[in-house]
Design an enzyme around this catalytic site. Structure first.
Site, PDB file in Angstrom:
ATOM      1  N   SER A 230      37.909  28.627  36.089  1.00  0.00           N
ATOM      2  CA  SER A 230      37.576  28.616  37.516  1.00  0.00           C
ATOM      3  C   SER A 230      36.129  29.051  37.738  1.00  0.00           C
ATOM      4  O   SER A 230      35.212  28.378  37.272  1.00  0.00           O
ATOM      5  CB  SER A 230      38.562  29.499  38.284  1.00  0.00           C
TER       6      SER A 230
ATOM      7  N   ASP B  73      39.550  24.055  34.660  1.00  0.00           N
ATOM      8  CA  ASP B  73      39.611  23.834  36.101  1.00  0.00           C
ATOM      9  C   ASP B  73      38.486  24.569  36.820  1.00  0.00           C
ATOM     10  O   ASP B  73      38.715  25.531  37.568  1.00  0.00           O
ATOM     11  CB  ASP B  73      40.963  24.246  36.680  1.00  0.00           C
TER      12      ASP B  73
ATOM     13  N   HIS C  14      46.248  25.401  39.488  1.00  0.00           N
ATOM     14  CA  HIS C  14      44.958  25.917  39.016  1.00  0.00           C
ATOM     15  C   HIS C  14      45.121  26.603  37.656  1.00  0.00           C
ATOM     16  O   HIS C  14      44.345  26.375  36.725  1.00  0.00           O
ATOM     17  CB  HIS C  14      44.425  26.885  40.065  1.00  0.00           C
TER      18      HIS C  14
END
Length: 459
Positions: free
Chosen positions: A164, A188, A258
């Site tokens: 992330s 991601d 996610h």
């Protein structure tokens, strides 16, 4: 999703555990800072801690003194170094997957694994404040890597795995070295505050010698567009199988897609799965079976997703940015088994519908529903489909084929199949296809048959 059970396929791993236990008895072990919701509400100021794990202390993290990194014995610049960097922590809890990532990487390679703990700074209800902290974290990592360089470490041997916001921290760090670090893996990469930004304000392929990225939540917390030399779009890059579909499932609804990126990557590290990814212009074309051509990758064939994609580095660097697709199961093992399905029909009129295939061998059974859209079947025209099963059942002793239209109240149709051919993927393996000839399918009625070797034919 619980933590993965750690696998110990080699006896030497038991010895590592015993050594690590001894280390833990001799000194304090450090872990990622554990904060709570009150820290998120009040906000936490940035504090970065670097925790070192090696095969000598695989379960006992050493807190590195950034001013004097070599004051403790286990940091060895002759070994490659992998950094793992978490992202936004809205509740302050440590990532549940971090220990598994460390253990699985050390099981693969004798390296330094450095966990970048920036929970102080990542925990804040105000996401924008956390985004502001990504640049300072990168500055700290840049300074630390320079110290490793001064002791003889090669930038080629640096691998940064960022989740992330951690993906963009990796990118900023790599940019500070003009893209000279060896590899960045983005799991991601975060979308909010980075979508629409120019490359210098986010991760991009120039930030390392090789950048690979996985997208699993691009319609919410993830980044949609390609950011690496190769980008993997699992299940199209958005909704992941097994993740909640409604908000009534609580926090899992927000984080499951996610977070799935990490668990998919873990399957590739510990070799639970070897998933081939196919270059394609869109996910829809991939599902339609239009993307089996892997000739651009030469004799190596289409790349595998995850940790071992580095084996395709040389060929990928010669290509433009490559976007690839694959699908997964709901849980580990995530890898699916694919077949190219070619159906030649001889109805005089067009037929529309979808196909369901079931493979059986003894008491083993697996089913693939090819129903993401309605397919057109024309007389003497071969229709190619992609069938993906949750596990391997080979050689299949029996196959059940079913045709359906989805029409509840309309007339029931028949599909006359001149030939059906199932070819295992990837095609470059040249595995023997299975065939059957002259089948009459009544709508929603399965026909079971024994597959036979395919005959050479002009059809």
């Amino acid at each position: 999703m619980g933590m993965y059970l750690l696998r110990f396929p080699h006896s030497w791993l038991l010895a590592i555990m015993l050594v690590s236990s001894a280390v833990c008895e001799d000194q304090g072990c450090e872990d990622i800072t554990d904060l709570d919701l009150k820290h998120s509400i009040v906000g936490s100021s940035l504090k970065v801690r670097l925790l070192l794990f090696t095969r000598a202390n695989s379960t006992c993290g050493q807190l590195i003194d950034r001013e004097n990194p070599f004051s403790k014995p286990y940091l060895n610049v002759s070994r490659p170094t992998t950094f793992t960097i978490h992202g936004y922590r809205p509740t302050g809890s440590p990532p549940v997957w971090m220990r598994s990532v460390v253990a699985e990487i050390l099981a693969r390679k004798d390296i330094n694994v450095i966990v970048v703990d920036w929970n102080h700074g990542a925990t804040n209800i105000n996401y924008l404040k956390v985004v502001e902290n990504t640049r300072p974290v990168a500055v700290i990592l840049t300074d630390f890597i320079k110290k490793l360089q001064n002791k003889g470490a090669s930038l080629d041997s640096i691998h940064m795995i960022g989740v992330s916001l951690g993906a963009h921290i990796s990118g900023f760090t790599g940019a500070n070295f003009n893209g000279s670090i060896g590899r960045i893996t983005a799991l991601d990469p975060a979308g909010p505050s980075f979508t629409g930004k120019p490359p210098e304000e986010r991760l991009d392929p120039t930030d390392a010698q090789f950048v690979d990225a996985l997208h699993t939540d691009m319609d919410a917390f993830g980044f949609r567009k390609p950011v690496g030399h190769i980008d993997f779009y699992a299940n199209g890059g958005a909704d992941q199988p097994g993740c909640p579909k409604t908000i009534f499932s609580g926090s899992e609804y927000f984080k499951c897609d996610h977070q799935r990126s990490v668990f998919l990557y873990l399957d590739s590290v510990n070799r639970t799965c070897r998933t081939v990814a196919y270059p394609c212009s869109s996910y829809s074309d991939f599902l339609d079976g239009k993307c089996f051509n892997c000739s651009r990758f030469g004799s190596a064939g289409c790349p595998v997703f995850g940790y071992d994609v580095i084996e395709w580095k040389d060929v990928l660097l010669k290509l433009d940015q490559t976007s690839t697709y694959f699908t997964t199961n709901k849980a580990s093992p995530f890898c699916k088994v694919g077949y190219k399905v070619d159906i030649l029909t001889w109805n005089s009129e067009k037929r529309w519908g979808h196909i369901t295939l079931t493979l059986r061998k003894g008491d083993q059974e697996t089913t693939a529903e090819i129903n993401h859209k309605s397919y057109e079947f024309q007389q003497y025209t071969e229709t190619s489909l992609l069938a993906q099963f949750d596990r391997e059942v080979q050689p299949a002793e029996k196959i059940t084929l079913k045709y359906g239209t989805g029409n509840v109240f309309g007339p029931k149709y028949k599909l006359r199949v001149l030939r059906i051919r199932l070819t295992p993927l990837p095609l470059e393996l040249n595995l023997r296809p299975m065939c059957r000839y002259d089948l009459l399918l009544l709508e929603n009625k399965g026909v079971t048959f024994r597959p036979i070797p395919c005959e050479h034919s002009n059809f």
